[in-house]
Design an enzyme around this catalytic site. Structure first.
Site, PDB file in Angstrom:
ATOM      1  N   ASP B 192       2.942   0.443   0.297  1.00  0.00           N
ATOM      2  CA  ASP B 192       3.996  -0.249  -0.451  1.00  0.00           C
ATOM      3  C   ASP B 192       4.238   0.426  -1.799  1.00  0.00           C
ATOM      4  O   ASP B 192       5.377   0.679  -2.184  1.00  0.00           O
ATOM      5  CB  ASP B 192       3.585  -1.700  -0.717  1.00  0.00           C
ATOM      6  CG  ASP B 192       3.745  -2.583   0.516  1.00  0.00           C
ATOM      7  OD1 ASP B 192       4.579  -2.255   1.373  1.00  0.00           O
ATOM      8  OD2 ASP B 192       3.040  -3.596   0.608  1.00  0.00           O
ATOM      9  N   TYR B 193       3.171   0.671  -2.520  1.00  0.00           N
ATOM     10  CA  TYR B 193       3.320   1.235  -3.867  1.00  0.00           C
ATOM     11  C   TYR B 193       3.886   2.647  -3.820  1.00  0.00           C
ATOM     12  O   TYR B 193       4.761   3.010  -4.605  1.00  0.00           O
ATOM     13  CB  TYR B 193       1.979   1.269  -4.597  1.00  0.00           C
ATOM     14  CG  TYR B 193       1.411  -0.085  -4.933  1.00  0.00           C
ATOM     15  CD1 TYR B 193       2.094  -0.966  -5.777  1.00  0.00           C
ATOM     16  CD2 TYR B 193       0.185  -0.493  -4.419  1.00  0.00           C
ATOM     17  CE1 TYR B 193       1.560  -2.204  -6.095  1.00  0.00           C
ATOM     18  CE2 TYR B 193      -0.354  -1.733  -4.737  1.00  0.00           C
ATOM     19  CZ  TYR B 193       0.335  -2.588  -5.570  1.00  0.00           C
ATOM     20  OH  TYR B 193      -0.187  -3.806  -5.884  1.00  0.00           O
TER      21      TYR B 193
END
Lengths: 442, 444
Positions: B192-193
């Site tokens: 996600d990051y």
């Protein structure tokens, strides 16, 4: 062009952003010149790779003997005298040599910086300043310059003054990533139940990507103000931004985030489970999805078990351990593909939250590499490099309808572009370069 | 060694105390966020750190489901730390864009915005009539960022994807952990990051291009592809040599030495990135002869299996007799990299990080004193900054509806009654603190 309504979104999006037709379109950053003087750091190399994929012209400046980063390679394996990692991140760059520690080299560097929009460096803080070619001096030559310095401890603050060395592993260790990654400590003091680094170089990749983000922000500011600036990037601090609720939880009184291996303190099941022939990811954490998963494994009664009956109860460590065992009792009877098939079959009959049983094979690298989808999407591609031949590796990843990224070549040998770059930018001819070469300046 | 005054100069140049007296890089860039969980919100958060005005549009009532992801069920003043840390400086409004009038409000906002970030399943926004194809009609300058697990036109586009799906399918997990042990789910939502960071880079490049040409565009970023891109030499090792990258635990096989080692009182990262640094390390270990030995003197030699194992064996045996402090001091003295494995408490108490505002204490208008990680890169002329943390669902409705949409109170009331707009449900994670007086922290 009015295609809305006559073509579905997926077909339209593909037609507009397929990397296969990227070359027909414009590039976002094609008016920029970047000097990448990084040394022994893939942080700097990644930053300039990103800018180059989006269209910037990048000149890689190495010492006359080449950057040691060319040698960082698994087991020492090389291809065309170049390490495998460098072949990935040398992409799209012109490669020149220059001795920054000699006065003649410094003078040339100053001239190059006069042409540049961006300088990237990864030396010890203050090293180039001491040589008279840091930001403090270069901004006099070129006030529009954006100067990015990458280092674990940054360019200011108490630890920056201590002369501590930067590294990929220091970025990971300082960031908190290593602390919370890995299997929890066990009674045997075993070798594997320890804080664990990521396999690939996240300490460098995160630093490079964050540097590109700082540089692009600065470039956008420069578009309206005409002003350059310095960008100070610590890979450690960048990764901190990505350590889930680490700081807030501690400050608010929740505690220190600890490592949990494949467990998760906030949602469960959300784990890798063992199958006959490997592992798969398995998540089903809302009540409805959990019920679906219990149906799939033939244990519907467990939704009423006090250990598992609510979201909150399932996230205690004891419940997670118990549930992990129950899931693996089931999954080890099947192959990964069989488990995924059972989940897909069951969720296709459900809707909304009850269908949120999410799985995905834990692929070994060769399995990922042979997945056709990634090739269709262009994240894997074959690059025909004039020097290094055909290389099958990762491509740029954005699918952009207006200014798609591209990979133009993989890498260049040490100093391969000296003639072209020094001639074009500084008007130096062959005989002058010969003299510079003889003096060890290039 | 640096000029003595270099650090005095950089401290003045970057002085965090002056941050609010300087301009912001992305001031004037308005971003609409239609996202839940992590991948989308972090994208907008990175833009907000650099001064963009982010309007986070949630569903009335429960809002972003990330509000309910709370470590061990921990909430603070009715909000989860897992939600606050990726939602800074944002304006929170609640509009149901699936309703025709809600879609109309979104179009009006999009007409006056620069960027839109969404992370629905591919095609969802288009089906609702507010996808890129429709919004570019009202604003051709719009940059439309679509985040998803596999991409807008992948064969897997309809498959649900969480962060760990991308860790699994990209090969990232398979190469993290120890030989003979299971592959490791990374301790953070790394897909996600990383995906969010790539999305931010695409948006910034597109903004740069738009500022020159006036042209907007759509950008498609996949979580899984993001993790494939950052796996350094993994793919060439396979495609050129047919060798599979395995799990090598804590010791790097491409930079030797670089790894995590057990000390007397904790764990430390140690690396020697060139031969000079390695010679320093050998001296620190009391074995300067090792640096002269042809098996170890040069990096190329240290990369060979048996030599690598000898170097790491030596380091393991040495480190376990040392304290963290001793190893870090030796690193400075002998010129190699040494850094203890730090945790949240270490960061919280670290003067260096505090001085750099990497650890940033601020007084939130609603919640009071909070401590968050500050913006990543430090920009000398346009420093990023932390203004406030996340707010309850629809907390800034009045501010945005009045200032940007000029809706009168009667219209807002009608829209609320019809469920087109709204605010928080009476639920922990969505609502204000129990003792909220109805006014504190509100903007007009």
């Amino acid at each position: 062009m009015n295609t809305t309504g006559t073509m579905d979104w997926y077909a339209w999006a593909k037609q507009q952003s397929d990397p296969a037709s990227a070359a027909e379109k414009k590039e976002a950053l094609d008016d920029l010149l970047v000097l990448d003087a990084s040394y022994g750091s893939f942080g700097g190399l990644v930053a300039s790779s990103i800018l180059s994929e989006l269209g910037a012209r990048v000149i890689r400046i190495e010492p006359p003997g080449g950057d040691i980063a060319r040698r960082y390679s698994p087991f020492g394996l090389e291809h065309g005298d170049t390490g495998l990692a460098y072949l990935v991140e040398g992409r799209n760059k012109h490669h020149i040599t220059l001795d920054l520690e000699g006065e003649e080299g410094q003078e040339i560097f100053r001239k190059l910086a006069g042409h540049a929009d961006v300088v990237i460096e990864t030396f010890e803080p203050g090293f180039l300043d001491e040589l008279g070619i840091g930001y403090r001096q270069l901004r006099e030559v070129n006030p529009r310059l954006i100067y990015a310095a990458l280092h674990t401890y940054g360019q200011f603050g108490p630890k920056a003054r201590q002369g501590r060395q930067a590294s990929e592993i220091a970025n990971q260790a300082y960031s908190g990533l290593v602390y919370i990654n890995g299997e929890p400590a066990d009674d045997e003091h075993s070798v594997h139940a320890v804080p664990t680094k990521t396999g690939s170089w996240y300490g460098w990749y995160a630093e490079g990507l964050f540097a590109a983000y700082g540089i692009l922000s600065a470039l956008i500011y420069r578009q309206q103000s005409g002003k350059g600036q310095m960008v100070d990037v610590s890979g450690a601090e960048c990764i901190m931004k990505f350590i889930d609720y680490n700081m807030g939880w501690y400050h608010m009184g929740g505690g220190v985030k600890e490592r949990l291996g494949n467990y998760d303190p906030s949602v469960f099941p959300y784990t890798f489970i063992r199958c006959k022939d490997g592992y798969t990811f398995m998540a089903a954490y809302n009540e409805e999805a959990f019920a679906t998963l219990m149906e799939i494994i033939g244990r519907p009664e467990l939704t009423r078990d006090p250990r598992f009956s609510t979201f909150m109860q399932r996230t205690s460590l004891e419940s997670e351990e118990a549930l992990q065992r129950i899931l693996e009792e089931w999954s080890t009877q099947y192959t990964v593909d069989e488990v995924i098939e059972k989940v897909q079959e069951a969720t296709s009959r459900k809707e909304g939250r009850a269908a949120a049983v999410v799985t995905g094979k834990v692929c070994r690298p060769p399995e990922t590499f042979q997945e056709q989808n990634w090739w269709d999407r262009g994240i894997f591609r074959r690059v025909q490099d004039p020097v290094y031949g055909e290389l099958a590796m990762q491509g740029p990843l954005w699918k952009m309808t207006g200014t798609p990224p591209r990979i133009k070549w993989a890498c260049r040998p040490v100093g391969a572009d000296n003639e072209a770059v020094y001639c074009r930018l500084l008007g130096l001819g062959a005989s002058e370069l010969e003299i510079l070469r003889a003096r060890g300046t290039i | 060694m640096a000029h003595e005054d270099y650090f005095d100069w950089t401290e003045r140049l970057f002085d965090p105390a002056g941050a609010f007296s300087k301009p912001e890089a992305l001031k004037g860039v308005r971003v609409l966020e239609l996202c839940t969980r992590v991948f989308g919100p972090v994208t907008a958060d990175l833009l907000a750190d650099m001064g963009a005005e982010v309007i986070k549009i949630e569903l009335p009532g429960v809002g972003d489901l990330m509000r309910y992801v709370a470590p061990r069920g921990f909430f603070w003043q009715n909000i989860s730390p897992a939600f606050t840390h990726m939602n800074h400086n944002k304006y929170h409004v609640a509009i149901d864009i699936r309703k025709p009038e809600g879609a109309e409000l979104l179009k009006r906002l999009a007409a006056r915005s620069d960027v839109l970030v969404e992370n629905f399943r591919p095609g969802t926004m288009d089906r609702w009539g507010v996808g890129y194809r429709q919004l570019r009609e009202v604003n051709p300058r719009l940059i439309y960022q679509a985040n998803s697990g596999f991409g807008q036109w992948s064969v897997y586009r309809d498959r649900p994807s969480y962060d760990a799906t991308s860790q699994a399918m990209s090969g990232f997990s398979a190469t993290t952990g120890f030989p003979g042990r299971p592959p490791l789910k990374i301790g953070i939502w790394i897909g996600d990051y990383t995906g969010a960071l790539f999305a931010t880079l695409g948006i910034l490049a597109a903004l740069y291009h738009r500022n020159k040409t006036g042209e907007g565009q759509m950008i498609d970023v996949s979580q899984g592809e993001s993790l494939i891109r950052i796996q350094d030499w993994t793919w060439l090792l396979w495609s050129l040599f047919g060798k599979e990258r395995e799990r090598f635990g804590n010791e790097d096989v491409a930079v030797v030495p670089s790894g995590i080692f057990r000390c007397k009182d904790g764990f430390v990262g140690i690396a020697a990135l060139d031969d000079g640094a390695f010679a320093g390390l050998c001296e620190a270990m009391g074995d300067p002869d090792m640096a002269e030995d042809p098996r170890f003197a040069l990096l190329d030699a240290r990369l060979k299996d048996e030599n690598r194992e000898a170097v790491y064996g030596k380091m393991r045996a040495w480190a376990v007799t040392q304290t963290l402090r001793q190893v870090e001091e030796a690193g400075v003295l002998y010129g190699f990299s040494a850094q203890r494995v730090a945790n949240a408490r270490d960061h919280y108490e670290d003067e260096h990080l505090r001085a750099r505002r990497a650890v940033w204490e601020l007084e939130d208008p609603l919640y009071g004193p909070v401590v968050e990680y500050g913006p990543g890169p430090k920009l000398s002329e346009t420093p990023g900054r932390m203004r406030w943390i996340a707010k309850p669902v629809g907390f800034h409705n009045e501010y945005v509806f009045r200032n940007l949409l000029a809706l009168d109170p009667e219209t807002v009331e009608r829209l609320e009654n019809e469920g087109v707009v709204g605010r928080w449900a009476d639920r922990i994670g969505a609502k204000p603190p129990e003792d909220w007086d109805g006014e504190k922290g509100r903007f007009f």
